[in-house]
Scaffold this motif. Structure first.
Motif: not given
Length: 251
Positions: A71-72, A77-78, A92
């Motif tokens: 999932t982002t 975000g990505d 992240c």
């Protein structure tokens, strides 16, 4: 912090801290600068290109960018295809790993006792405001081309903390983990070792001493080939293959 572990809890972090997380079964660590609000500024390569050597290491040590997830991230975000200096949330940045803090201005005895490189330095850190100014400035301008041996994520974090860049073109960067690898390789390949002792225990002691000396002389806190560069100068050199050096020597 102690000799055995630099692990830290999130609640203990302060803006301007140099943080890292181990990747690939503790083979390599990814480094960044904590800027507050659960965010980290760090220097990355795109996924699968993190090391930048053009060798098998690029596939072995996938450690310098957030790991792709199913999932982002709602905050980031990505980021799986991003490279350069980026800002990520702690989750992240850690990519499932634990959180550690890099220590500055440690004593020579403590530095030697921390046998694993890339965890501390004898160099002193600048005040947090200076550290954050460098990190945020480079977030906008970049930090040159990523290179495992000359200009990696640990080099970026150490620059943000100290302002130091390497003056000579033939040596490795400020990265302590690369200095450890270099010292270990030099020790293993040093053929004169077998002539200096005849016992197994003597060989181990001698090899350990050579490894420690190799790490010590490569530390940014004592080496003589580093200079202090204002971040404003780096910002004006965007597009250069790697950051340039200046005149003020590490003293």
């Amino acid at each position: 912090m102690g000799v055995l572990s630099n692990r830290i809890q999130r609640d203990d972090l302060k803006p301007g801290d140099h943080v890292y997380s181990w990747r690939t079964a503790y083979l390599y660590a990814h480094h960044g600068v904590y800027v507050g609000d659960d965010m980290v500024i760090h220097f990355t390569r795109a996924a699968g290109q993190e090391i930048g050597t053009g060798t098998f290491l690029d596939n072995l040590l996938l450690s310098s960018s957030p790991s792709p997830t199913a999932t982002t991230c709602e905050r980031c975000g990505d980021q799986s295809k991003l490279q350069g200096v980026i800002k990520s949330c702690l989750d992240c940045f850690l990519a499932g790993g634990n959180l550690y803090i890099f220590e500055y201005e440690v004593s020579p005895a403590f530095f030697i006792a921390k046998a694993r490189g890339g965890t501390c330095t004898m160099a002193a850190s600048d005040p947090p405001d200076d550290v954050l100014h460098r990190a945020k400035s480079l977030l906008n301008s970049g930090f040159g081309m990523y290179n495992l041996f000359k200009n990696n994520c640990e080099d970026f974090a150490i620059y943000c903390k100290t302002g130091f860049l390497v003056e000579t073109t033939y040596s490795v960067g400020r990265s302590g983990q690369l200095a450890s690898i270099t010292a270990a390789a030099s020790t293993v390949m040093s053929s004169p070792l077998r002539f200096l002792t005849t016992s197994a225990s003597g060989l181990v002691i001698l090899a350990g001493g050579m490894y420690s000396v190799g790490r010590f002389v490569a530390d940014v806190g004592v080496r003589r080939d580093v200079v202090k560069i204002p971040v404003e100068r780096l910002v004006t050199e965007v597009g250069a293959e790697e950051p340039q050096i200046g005149e003020e020597r590490n003293g």
